[in-house]
Design a protein around this motif. Structure first.
Motif, short mmCIF file in Angstrom:
data_model
loop_
_atom_site.label_atom_id
_atom_site.label_comp_id
_atom_site.label_asym_id
_atom_site.label_seq_id
_atom_site.Cartn_x
_atom_site.Cartn_y
_atom_site.Cartn_z
N GLY A 182 -49.08 -24.34 -34.64
CA GLY A 182 -49.29 -23.38 -33.55
C GLY A 182 -48.02 -22.71 -33.07
O GLY A 182 -48.03 -21.54 -32.69
N ALA A 183 -46.90 -23.43 -33.08
CA ALA A 183 -45.66 -22.88 -32.55
C ALA A 183 -45.14 -21.71 -33.35
O ALA A 183 -44.31 -20.93 -32.85
N PHE A 184 -45.60 -21.53 -34.59
CA PHE A 184 -45.08 -20.47 -35.45
C PHE A 184 -45.94 -19.22 -35.46
O PHE A 184 -45.57 -18.22 -36.07
N MET A 185 -47.07 -19.27 -34.76
CA MET A 185 -48.02 -18.17 -34.83
C MET A 185 -47.48 -16.89 -34.19
O MET A 185 -47.55 -15.80 -34.76
N LEU A 186 -46.94 -16.99 -32.99
CA LEU A 186 -46.47 -15.79 -32.29
C LEU A 186 -45.21 -15.23 -32.93
O LEU A 186 -44.99 -14.01 -32.92
N LEU A 187 -44.37 -16.10 -33.48
CA LEU A 187 -43.21 -15.63 -34.23
C LEU A 187 -43.67 -14.81 -35.43
O LEU A 187 -43.14 -13.72 -35.71
N GLY A 188 -44.67 -15.31 -36.16
CA GLY A 188 -45.19 -14.59 -37.30
C GLY A 188 -45.84 -13.27 -36.91
O GLY A 188 -45.69 -12.25 -37.60
N TRP B 152 -31.02 -25.57 -29.86
CA TRP B 152 -31.19 -26.31 -31.11
C TRP B 152 -32.16 -25.60 -32.06
O TRP B 152 -32.27 -25.95 -33.22
N GLY B 153 -32.93 -24.68 -31.54
CA GLY B 153 -34.02 -24.09 -32.32
C GLY B 153 -35.32 -24.84 -32.12
O GLY B 153 -36.16 -24.89 -33.02
N GLY B 154 -35.52 -25.42 -30.93
CA GLY B 154 -36.72 -26.22 -30.64
C GLY B 154 -37.93 -25.34 -30.36
O GLY B 154 -38.38 -25.21 -29.22
N ILE B 155 -38.50 -24.75 -31.40
CA ILE B 155 -39.58 -23.78 -31.22
C ILE B 155 -40.86 -24.45 -30.71
O ILE B 155 -41.59 -23.88 -29.89
N LYS B 156 -41.16 -25.65 -31.17
CA LYS B 156 -42.37 -26.33 -30.71
C LYS B 156 -42.25 -26.72 -29.24
O LYS B 156 -43.21 -26.60 -28.47
N GLU B 157 -41.08 -27.20 -28.84
CA GLU B 157 -40.88 -27.61 -27.45
C GLU B 157 -40.98 -26.42 -26.50
O GLU B 157 -41.59 -26.52 -25.43
#
Length: 555
Positions: free
Chosen positions: A173-179, A241-246
């Motif tokens: 889920g954390a990568f959906m909006l980035l995509g 850090w690049g904590g995209i999920k957090e």
């Protein structure tokens, strides 16, 4: 410089437009205004749910970007033609969010983005400190085009990374909006990775504003609280850090709580309207898509507390009347069942891989793991005191200096108690709900034997809660509560209130100093990815595209 402007101006505007457009669609679907501040965060949650569902299957994954784009345009056209469900914030029809929540959101975005913005180049942070960012870019690219399937990809490290580091059941889920952002803007995902995390910080600010607005009378002070609460030290450190999920989970959590708090204020007859619970189900579904069943640590306590509030007669209110009364429970049972059914519908990607996820445990628990696996990139288990949002040390993995930490964290805890109690006496339970859910979730992870690495994720995603309560408590002491002032010019100053006003103001300033000090230290400890080297690698990739394997000796 052009790439910097595209990444940090054009991309946030496009993502904000997606949130606004889908937020308007959600308003019409549920038949109830989301209010200005919650419109974009709720719309982003809806876009995440739709994208996650489409990318769960290889055949529908390529349709995700067009579907989200068309939905966003449709929602914005609804606004343009004046058919939007009435908004709470005053202003012209096109002013979807409101001036003060927008300023808080932009401020949070700029502060989260400062380490990159001040370089003058589009790049990202955490280079070689946590090597997940390259993996996340890889995952986003594959998922948006192929779903979880890699059968059409040739043998390569690109494919091996996805199969080895992510696997068949990893929560995406954390990568959906980035995509979606990459698909709509065409900007390289590497350059919008950090802006996306900053946009999550902006969404936290918007949701915190909505959460505290019923308690705080001044919009300016609400914006200040939202701006500060959106950047607790631990979450800010994870963003570097690049904590995209957090970051994604943090904004979805507070958005869900802010939406739930509206239903805590509902009169009994409104609770039977299952349709009105759609935004809350969307936020819960998006959070579960982001952390899979681990999100149950937040979702389950939140729904349980909401159910208790609905079914305890003492909390039932009869509109303007304050008399206690017992109402039939069946409409509430139906509403609760409807909420559960909608949430289950919005987590289709989790259902499709649930058996695999449970079979592999996904590294959630410490049993059978080595010390290195338990800690991940941590040096030692994180302290629970980091939930206070203040941790004045450059790297959040280290122990902060004792004296200033004890004083500032103690102040945060005391002010948070004041904020929760004061708001609770006014029957505004949203802040208490946020703190209880956040603390309970962290306790659940700890007591069930989760690894320190996973507990760190829970702590960081929950860390805005206590800070929100503390800043609210300090503002209430300073006289900025609802009914404490006649105008936006400031609180009514009386001789009796002067000591409390002075104490609350001092607490507000001290907490703000602690947050900004902590993040300034983290800023000075950041590692920036070398833009020139990465741009050169991108150029090499274009030169050898389709010509066979290429070896680059660069970690």
């Amino acid at each position: 410089m052009i790439s910097l402007l595209l990444a940090w101006v054009f991309f946030p505007v496009v993502l904000g437009a997606v949130g606004a457009g889908w937020g308007v669609l959600v308003e019409h679907a549920c038949g109830r205004s989301l209010g200005g501040a919650l419109l974009i965060p709720t719309g982003l949650a809806a876009a995440l749910v739709v994208t996650g569902t489409l990318t769960a299957f290889a055949g529908s994954a390529p349709a995700a970007v067009p579907v989200i784009g068309v939905g966003a345009v449709a929602g914005l056209l609804v606004v343009a033609f004046g058919a939007r469900v009435g908004a709470a914030e005053p202003g012209p029809r096109w002013a979807l969010v409101g001036r003060w929540p927008l300023l808080a959101a932009v401020g949070a975005l700029v502060f989260y983005g400062a380490p990159v913005l001040l370089t003058g180049q589009a790049t990202f942070t955490g280079f070689v400190k946590l090597d997940d960012t390259a993996t996340w870019l890889n995952v986003t690219d594959i998922v948006m085009h192929h779903g979880r399937s890699v059968t059409s990809l040739p043998a390569s490290t690109f494919r091996l990374l996805f199969e080895g580091d992510v696997g068949p059941s990893y929560p995406l889920g954390a990568f959906m909006l980035l995509g979606i952002g990459h698909g709509l803007t065409g900007i390289n995902s590497a350059w919008i990775f950090q802006p996306y995390e900053a946009c999550c910080g902006a969404a936290i600010a918007l949701s915190v504003y909505a959460l505290v607005r019923p308690v705080i009378g001044s919009r300016r002070i609400c914006a200040l609280i939202a701006f500060l609460a959106a950047q607790p030290a631990l979450l800010y450190g994870y963003s570097l850090w690049g904590g995209i999920k957090e970051m994604t989970a943090a904004f979805l959590l507070v958005t869900g709580v802010a939406l739930a708090s509206r239903h805590l204020r509902d009169a009994p007859e409104r609770i039977r309207d299952t349709r009105a619970l759609l935004p809350l189900a969307i936020a819960a579904g998006a959070l579960i898509q982001t952390f899979s069943i681990g999100a149950g640590g937040w979702v389950a306590p939140a729904i349980a507390l909401l159910a208790v509030a609905w079914f305890v007669p003492w909390l039932a209110r009869d509109g303007a009347a304050k008399a206690k009364r017992i109402v039939t429970p069946w409409p509430r049972v139906a509403a609760l069942g409807g909420l559960g059914a909608m949430t289950a519908l919005f987590v289709i990607p989790v259902w499709t891989v649930l058996s695999t996820f449970l079979g592999h445990d996904a590294g959630l628990f410490s049993e059978g793991q080595s010390q290195a696996e338990r800690l991940g990139n941590l040096i030692q288990p994180l302290s629970g005191w980091q939930l206070a949002g203040i941790w004045p040390v450059g790297d959040f993995r280290f122990t902060a200096p004792t004296l200033p930490s004890v004083l500032l964290i103690g102040l945060v805890v005391l002010a948070a108690v004041v904020g929760i109690v004061w708001a609770g006496r006014r029957r505004e339970l949203g802040i208490a709900l946020y703190v209880i859910v956040s603390l309970t979730s962290c306790a659940i992870f700890y007591l069930t034997g989760a690894s320190p690495w996973v507990i760190g994720k829970a702590l960081s995603s929950s860390s805005p809660a206590l800070l929100t309560a503390a800043l609210t408590g300090a503002a209430l002491l300073a006289g900025f509560g609802r009914g404490s002032q006649d105008t936006e010019a400031g609180p009514v100053r009386s001789a009796k209130r002067l000591p409390a006003i002075a104490g609350g103001t001092a607490a507000l300033v001290a907490i703000a100093f602690g947050v900004l000090w902590s993040n300034a230290l983290a800023y000075n400890n950041v590692t920036i990815a070398p833009r020139d080297r990465l741009a050169e690698m991108q150029h090499i990739g274009e030169l050898v595209n389709g010509k066979g394997p290429t070896f680059i000796n660069l970690y």
